[in-house]
Design a protein around this motif. Structure first.
Motif, PDB file in Angstrom:
ATOM      1  N   ALA A  36      15.778   6.127  -5.401  1.00  9.75           N
ATOM      2  CA  ALA A  36      15.548   7.060  -4.300  1.00  9.75           C
ATOM      3  C   ALA A  36      14.388   6.624  -3.414  1.00  9.75           C
ATOM      4  N   HIS A  37      13.513   5.791  -3.942  1.00  8.75           N
ATOM      5  CA  HIS A  37      12.350   5.342  -3.179  1.00  8.75           C
ATOM      6  C   HIS A  37      12.263   3.819  -3.116  1.00  8.75           C
ATOM      7  N   SER A  38      13.389   3.173  -3.308  1.00 13.68           N
ATOM      8  CA  SER A  38      13.447   1.712  -3.239  1.00 13.68           C
ATOM      9  C   SER A  38      14.561   1.299  -2.289  1.00 13.68           C
ATOM     10  N   SER A  39      14.473   0.074  -1.807  1.00 12.39           N
ATOM     11  CA  SER A  39      15.492  -0.434  -0.891  1.00 12.39           C
ATOM     12  C   SER A  39      15.769  -1.899  -1.207  1.00 12.39           C
ATOM     13  N   ILE A  40      17.053  -2.233  -1.311  1.00 13.02           N
ATOM     14  CA  ILE A  40      17.487  -3.620  -1.448  1.00 13.02           C
ATOM     15  C   ILE A  40      18.438  -3.892  -0.290  1.00 13.02           C
ATOM     16  N   GLY A  41      18.030  -4.772   0.612  1.00 14.00           N
ATOM     17  CA  GLY A  41      18.803  -4.966   1.830  1.00 14.00           C
ATOM     18  C   GLY A  41      18.916  -6.416   2.226  1.00 14.00           C
ATOM     19  N   PHE A  42      19.505  -6.634   3.388  1.00 15.04           N
ATOM     20  CA  PHE A  42      19.714  -7.997   3.881  1.00 15.04           C
ATOM     21  C   PHE A  42      19.739  -7.994   5.396  1.00 15.04           C
ATOM     22  N   THR A  43      19.471  -9.161   5.957  1.00 15.27           N
ATOM     23  CA  THR A  43      19.563  -9.386   7.398  1.00 15.27           C
ATOM     24  C   THR A  43      20.325 -10.687   7.604  1.00 15.27           C
ATOM     25  N   VAL A  44      21.313 -10.672   8.522  1.00 18.81           N
ATOM     26  CA  VAL A  44      22.111 -11.867   8.786  1.00 18.81           C
ATOM     27  C   VAL A  44      22.379 -11.969  10.278  1.00 18.81           C
ATOM     28  N   GLU A 161       6.934  -5.401  -2.637  1.00 20.31           N
ATOM     29  CA  GLU A 161       7.865  -5.731  -1.570  1.00 20.31           C
ATOM     30  C   GLU A 161       7.908  -7.243  -1.404  1.00 20.31           C
ATOM     31  N   GLY A 162       9.081  -7.743  -1.018  1.00 20.76           N
ATOM     32  CA  GLY A 162       9.227  -9.175  -0.865  1.00 20.76           C
ATOM     33  C   GLY A 162      10.527  -9.540  -0.202  1.00 20.76           C
ATOM     34  N   VAL A 186      29.283 -15.336  11.801  1.00 19.02           N
ATOM     35  CA  VAL A 186      28.270 -14.919  10.826  1.00 19.02           C
ATOM     36  C   VAL A 186      27.516 -16.151  10.325  1.00 19.02           C
ATOM     37  N   SER A 187      26.207 -16.104  10.340  1.00 18.54           N
ATOM     38  CA  SER A 187      25.428 -17.254   9.892  1.00 18.54           C
ATOM     39  C   SER A 187      25.535 -17.417   8.379  1.00 18.54           C
ATOM     40  N   ASP A 188      25.319 -18.642   7.942  1.00 16.52           N
ATOM     41  CA  ASP A 188      25.321 -18.912   6.504  1.00 16.52           C
ATOM     42  C   ASP A 188      24.037 -18.392   5.868  1.00 16.52           C
ATOM     43  N   LYS A 189      22.938 -18.469   6.596  1.00 13.88           N
ATOM     44  CA  LYS A 189      21.651 -18.028   6.061  1.00 13.88           C
ATOM     45  C   LYS A 189      21.556 -16.506   6.050  1.00 13.88           C
ATOM     46  N   VAL A 190      21.131 -15.965   4.933  1.00 15.73           N
ATOM     47  CA  VAL A 190      20.953 -14.518   4.781  1.00 15.73           C
ATOM     48  C   VAL A 190      19.556 -14.266   4.223  1.00 15.73           C
ATOM     49  N   LYS A 191      18.846 -13.315   4.818  1.00 14.54           N
ATOM     50  CA  LYS A 191      17.534 -12.930   4.304  1.00 14.54           C
ATOM     51  C   LYS A 191      17.695 -11.679   3.443  1.00 14.54           C
ATOM     52  N   LEU A 192      17.224 -11.752   2.210  1.00 13.38           N
ATOM     53  CA  LEU A 192      17.241 -10.611   1.303  1.00 13.38           C
ATOM     54  C   LEU A 192      15.885  -9.922   1.351  1.00 13.38           C
ATOM     55  N   ASN A 193      15.893  -8.595   1.361  1.00 13.07           N
ATOM     56  CA  ASN A 193      14.668  -7.817   1.461  1.00 13.07           C
ATOM     57  C   ASN A 193      14.571  -6.837   0.281  1.00 13.07           C
ATOM     58  N   PHE A 194      13.392  -6.768  -0.304  1.00 15.27           N
ATOM     59  CA  PHE A 194      13.174  -5.901  -1.453  1.00 15.27           C
ATOM     60  C   PHE A 194      11.962  -5.017  -1.209  1.00 15.27           C
ATOM     61  N   ASP A 195      12.140  -3.721  -1.398  1.00 14.52           N
ATOM     62  CA  ASP A 195      11.019  -2.762  -1.339  1.00 14.52           C
ATOM     63  C   ASP A 195      11.193  -1.868  -2.561  1.00 14.52           C
ATOM     64  N   ILE A 196      10.389  -2.117  -3.592  1.00 17.26           N
ATOM     65  CA  ILE A 196      10.633  -1.544  -4.898  1.00 17.26           C
ATOM     66  C   ILE A 196       9.536  -0.577  -5.293  1.00 17.26           C
ATOM     67  N   SER A 197       9.955   0.610  -5.719  1.00 13.60           N
ATOM     68  CA  SER A 197       9.057   1.567  -6.368  1.00 13.60           C
ATOM     69  C   SER A 197       9.598   1.809  -7.770  1.00 13.60           C
ATOM     70  N   ALA A 198       8.740   1.664  -8.769  1.00 21.93           N
ATOM     71  CA  ALA A 198       9.190   1.793 -10.149  1.00 21.93           C
ATOM     72  C   ALA A 198       8.271   2.757 -10.913  1.00 21.93           C
ATOM     73  N   ILE A 199       8.864   3.493 -11.846  1.00 18.46           N
ATOM     74  CA  ILE A 199       8.157   4.512 -12.613  1.00 18.46           C
ATOM     75  C   ILE A 199       7.965   4.039 -14.050  1.00 18.46           C
ATOM     76  N   LYS A 200       6.765   4.161 -14.549  1.00 20.40           N
ATOM     77  CA  LYS A 200       6.464   3.732 -15.912  1.00 20.40           C
ATOM     78  C   LYS A 200       7.124   4.659 -16.910  1.00 20.40           C
ATOM     79  N   ASN A 201       7.775   4.056 -17.911  1.00 26.29           N
ATOM     80  CA  ASN A 201       8.430   4.843 -18.945  1.00 26.29           C
ATOM     81  C   ASN A 201       7.382   5.532 -19.817  1.00 26.29           C
ATOM     82  N   ALA A 202       7.708   6.732 -20.255  1.00 26.39           N
ATOM     83  CA  ALA A 202       6.793   7.467 -21.127  1.00 26.39           C
ATOM     84  C   ALA A 202       6.723   6.809 -22.498  1.00 26.39           C
ATOM     85  N   GLY A 203       5.593   6.967 -23.121  1.00 26.12           N
ATOM     86  CA  GLY A 203       5.446   6.445 -24.476  1.00 26.12           C
ATOM     87  C   GLY A 203       4.653   5.166 -24.531  1.00 26.12           C
TER      88      GLY A 203
END
Length: 203
Positions: A36-44, A161-162, A186-203
């Motif tokens: 819900a708070h992360s994004s995995i995308g691409f640009t071409v 993010e990366g 469509v170009s052969d080159k694709v840029k992948l984009n990552f914006d990640i939010s992760a929650i620590k598991n309990a315990g």
């Protein structure tokens, strides 16, 4: 990918001698990616002159962070191909079809890390295997650590993010159409984009 040339050969020495950040060491543990708070995308590049941006709305994954020894960290991500969204339904259906991802036959795109390294400051590099359709090839991603925080619900979160660049043809995504003015749709080159939010598991 030989796409990350920002660091020189001195990086290997720097990785081996970087001091442990106590604040980072405290983040050691297992985390679940919050879709819900992360994004995995691409640009071409489209029609040689414009960019098409898209994302995958359904994905899940885990991070194992080791703040004292970043090389022991790992990541695993599963992306549901049918959730691709570029804002145009006909284009999304084409991407799901056999011309591109063949989402019905190959419903998931996966990444499994094999190596991680601290490059200095807030920059990290993670290497692993990216599988699209039935093709698995190595992928390296440079990531910036955006920090950590406790959210209003008491969850400890980390953010990264990366981006990375791939040639889609190396994963068997070869569909194209020639343009009357020269070049391809469509170009052969694709840029992948990552914006990640992760929650620590309990315990």
């Amino acid at each position: 990918m030989g796409l990350f040339s920002r660091k020189n050969n001195e990086s290997a020495t720097a990785v081996a001698t970087l001091p442990v950040d106590p604040a980072l060491a405290a983040l050691t543990g297992e985390y679940a990616i919050d879709p819900a708070h992360s994004s995995i995308g691409f640009t071409v590049r489209h029609a040689m002159v414009t960019n098409v941006r898209g994302s995958f709305g359904e994905h899940e994954g885990t991070l194992t962070l080791n703040g004292e020894n970043p090389a022991a960290s790992s990541a695993s991500i599963d992306v549901r191909i049918a959730s691709v969204d570029t804002g145009i339904g006909d284009r999304d259906n084409h991407l799901r079809s056999g011309d591109f991802f063949d989402a019905e036959t190959f419903p998931l795109m996966t990444f499994r890390s094999t190596e991680a390294a601290h490059l200095g400051g807030d920059t990290y590099r993670i290497k692993g295997d990216l599988t699209i359709k039935d093709v698995t090839r190595p992928l390296a991603i440079d990531l910036e650590f955006n920090g950590s925080a406790t959210d209003p619900y008491g969850n400890q979160r980390v953010g990264f993010e990366g981006s990375a660049e791939i040639l889609r043809s190396e994963w068997g995504l070869t569909w194209n159409a020639a343009l009357e003015t020269g070049g391809v749709m469509v170009s052969d080159k694709v840029k992948l984009n990552f914006d990640i939010s992760a929650i620590k598991n309990a315990g």
